[in-house]
Design a protein around this motif. Structure first.
Motif, PDB file in Angstrom:
ATOM      1  N   UNK A  52       0.831  -1.202   0.000  1.00  0.00           N
ATOM      2  CA  UNK A  52       0.000   0.000   0.000  1.00  0.00           C
ATOM      3  C   UNK A  52       0.867   1.254   0.000  1.00  0.00           C
ATOM      4  N   UNK A  53       1.933   1.237   0.814  1.00  0.00           N
ATOM      5  CA  UNK A  53       2.829   2.394   0.863  1.00  0.00           C
ATOM      6  C   UNK A  53       3.530   2.591  -0.481  1.00  0.00           C
ATOM      7  N   UNK A  54       3.937   1.498  -1.101  1.00  0.00           N
ATOM      8  CA  UNK A  54       4.596   1.590  -2.408  1.00  0.00           C
ATOM      9  C   UNK A  54       3.614   2.099  -3.455  1.00  0.00           C
ATOM     10  N   UNK A  55       2.389   1.585  -3.420  1.00  0.00           N
ATOM     11  CA  UNK A  55       1.363   2.036  -4.367  1.00  0.00           C
ATOM     12  C   UNK A  55       1.086   3.525  -4.190  1.00  0.00           C
ATOM     13  N   UNK A  56       0.932   3.970  -2.945  1.00  0.00           N
ATOM     14  CA  UNK A  56       0.675   5.384  -2.679  1.00  0.00           C
ATOM     15  C   UNK A  56       1.812   6.259  -3.208  1.00  0.00           C
ATOM     16  N   UNK A  57       3.037   5.815  -2.958  1.00  0.00           N
ATOM     17  CA  UNK A  57       4.202   6.589  -3.392  1.00  0.00           C
ATOM     18  C   UNK A  57       4.266   6.663  -4.923  1.00  0.00           C
ATOM     19  N   UNK A  58       3.828   5.593  -5.589  1.00  0.00           N
ATOM     20  CA  UNK A  58       3.865   5.544  -7.056  1.00  0.00           C
ATOM     21  C   UNK A  58       2.637   6.198  -7.688  1.00  0.00           C
ATOM     22  N   UNK A  59       1.651   6.607  -6.865  1.00  0.00           N
ATOM     23  CA  UNK A  59       0.445   7.214  -7.403  1.00  0.00           C
ATOM     24  C   UNK A  59      -0.511   6.203  -8.008  1.00  0.00           C
ATOM     25  N   UNK A  60      -0.497   4.970  -7.463  1.00  0.00           N
ATOM     26  CA  UNK A  60      -1.347   3.897  -7.967  1.00  0.00           C
ATOM     27  C   UNK A  60      -2.242   3.384  -6.852  1.00  0.00           C
ATOM     28  N   UNK A  61      -3.302   2.676  -7.238  1.00  0.00           N
ATOM     29  CA  UNK A  61      -4.068   1.936  -6.242  1.00  0.00           C
ATOM     30  C   UNK A  61      -3.332   0.629  -5.968  1.00  0.00           C
ATOM     31  N   UNK A  62      -3.668  -0.004  -4.873  1.00  0.00           N
ATOM     32  CA  UNK A  62      -3.021  -1.278  -4.541  1.00  0.00           C
ATOM     33  C   UNK A  62      -3.312  -2.327  -5.609  1.00  0.00           C
ATOM     34  N   UNK A  63      -4.541  -2.322  -6.126  1.00  0.00           N
ATOM     35  CA  UNK A  63      -4.906  -3.278  -7.182  1.00  0.00           C
ATOM     36  C   UNK A  63      -4.088  -3.025  -8.446  1.00  0.00           C
ATOM     37  N   UNK A  64      -3.904  -1.753  -8.791  1.00  0.00           N
ATOM     38  CA  UNK A  64      -3.087  -1.423  -9.964  1.00  0.00           C
ATOM     39  C   UNK A  64      -1.647  -1.877  -9.769  1.00  0.00           C
ATOM     40  N   UNK A  65      -1.116  -1.680  -8.572  1.00  0.00           N
ATOM     41  CA  UNK A  65       0.258  -2.100  -8.295  1.00  0.00           C
ATOM     42  C   UNK A  65       0.425  -3.591  -8.527  1.00  0.00           C
ATOM     43  N   UNK A  66      -0.518  -4.377  -8.042  1.00  0.00           N
ATOM     44  CA  UNK A  66      -0.387  -5.834  -8.149  1.00  0.00           C
ATOM     45  C   UNK A  66      -0.609  -6.339  -9.574  1.00  0.00           C
ATOM     46  N   UNK A  67      -1.071  -5.471 -10.453  1.00  0.00           N
ATOM     47  CA  UNK A  67      -1.107  -5.824 -11.864  1.00  0.00           C
ATOM     48  C   UNK A  67       0.309  -5.887 -12.424  1.00  0.00           C
ATOM     49  N   UNK A  68       1.199  -5.070 -11.846  1.00  0.00           N
ATOM     50  CA  UNK A  68       2.566  -4.951 -12.351  1.00  0.00           C
ATOM     51  C   UNK A  68       3.572  -5.798 -11.575  1.00  0.00           C
ATOM     52  N   UNK A  69       3.284  -6.144 -10.334  1.00  0.00           N
ATOM     53  CA  UNK A  69       4.250  -6.901  -9.535  1.00  0.00           C
ATOM     54  C   UNK A  69       3.605  -8.158  -8.974  1.00  0.00           C
ATOM     55  N   UNK A  70       4.438  -9.130  -8.701  1.00  0.00           N
ATOM     56  CA  UNK A  70       3.963 -10.393  -8.125  1.00  0.00           C
ATOM     57  C   UNK A  70       3.719 -10.251  -6.630  1.00  0.00           C
ATOM     58  N   UNK A  71       4.675  -9.623  -5.933  1.00  0.00           N
ATOM     59  CA  UNK A  71       4.568  -9.475  -4.486  1.00  0.00           C
ATOM     60  C   UNK A  71       5.600  -8.449  -4.021  1.00  0.00           C
ATOM     61  N   UNK A  72       5.457  -8.020  -2.774  1.00  0.00           N
ATOM     62  CA  UNK A  72       6.442  -7.118  -2.181  1.00  0.00           C
ATOM     63  C   UNK A  72       7.820  -7.762  -2.176  1.00  0.00           C
ATOM     64  N   UNK A  73       7.877  -9.041  -1.835  1.00  0.00           N
ATOM     65  CA  UNK A  73       9.153  -9.754  -1.756  1.00  0.00           C
ATOM     66  C   UNK A  73       9.822  -9.853  -3.118  1.00  0.00           C
ATOM     67  N   UNK A  74       9.021 -10.118  -4.152  1.00  0.00           N
ATOM     68  CA  UNK A  74       9.579 -10.208  -5.508  1.00  0.00           C
ATOM     69  C   UNK A  74      10.115  -8.846  -5.948  1.00  0.00           C
TER      70      UNK A  74
END
Length: 225
Positions: A52-74
């Motif tokens: 959520x923090x990464x998504x907020x910083x990137x200007x994305x929703x959490x759902x949008x972020x997970x479209x681009x990444x597999x996981x926080x760890x990845x």
């Protein structure tokens, strides 16, 4: 009269601008995510960071972020892999025949500039190492090989009398430690020196001064002739 069907090439040509546009946007979003991840991981570490923090910083929703990444760890692993790739370039040795003053001097300059320009990435690497390298440990084979090769070059210079005798791997460690200080402790260094913070040295004068001083100090300490 019916219209002539478009050829495959014509269809491809018609689709190409849209495809290129989507590809460009995808790359741009990945860049935003990567920069956001660097900022969050540098301040919070892997455990404290959230998607959520990464998504907020990137200007994305959490759902949008997970479209681009597999996981926080990845994403964290990818950031570390990118940093390791950069280290390999930064610590690459030029032709051994140029001698230690030229080769080590260039190395110190590259490492100092990386510390100035990418302090957050440097801090992520340092924090990972301080935790015992749980994630990066199995990613360092190439880096280890390059470091061994660099140590062998330094040993050859010592054998030729171009440098004082010492443990070549420790020489590399000492170069790392001093240059890394200006990434991990940039605020401290600026405060005690009454110098401009990173990003405020508009003409690069202070950077050049630090590189000159650190280079001379390290080469003198290594006994470079």
């Amino acid at each position: 009269m019916s219209a002539r069907p478009a050829s495959v090439n014509e269809e491809s040509d018609a689709e190409a601008p849209a495809t290129r546009g989507r590809s460009r946007k995808y790359t741009q979003v990945l860049g935003l995510i990567n920069q956001a991840a660097i900022e969050v991981f540098a301040s919070e570490g892997l455990a404290g960071a959230s998607t959520q923090a990464i998504a907020d910083k990137a200007g994305l929703s959490k759902a949008q972020l997970h479209y681009y990444i597999e996981s926080k760890e990845a994403l964290y692993r990818q950031v570390l892999q990118d940093i390791l790739t950069d280290w390999i370039v930064v610590f690459g040795f030029s032709d051994e025949a140029f001698g230690p003053r030229k080769v080590l001097g260039d190395l110190i300059q590259r490492k100092m500039m990386f510390s100035f320009e990418h302090p957050l990435r440097s801090r992520i690497f340092t924090a990972e190492m301080m935790r015992g390298a749980p994630v990066i440990n199995n990613m360092m084979d190439t880096s280890k090989q390059r470091t061994d090769q660099a140590a062998a070059v330094i040993q050859n210079w010592m054998n030729q009398g171009l440098m004082d005798k010492a443990d070549p791997m420790l020489v590399l460690f000492h170069i790392w430690a001093v240059t890394q200080f200006y990434a991990d402790h940039a605020t401290q260094a600026a405060y005690y020196r009454n110098a401009a913070q990173q990003g405020q040295d508009k003409d690069g004068k202070d950077r050049r001064y630090l590189i000159e001083q650190v280079t001379e100090f390290l080469l003198k300490g290594a006994g470079v002739k």
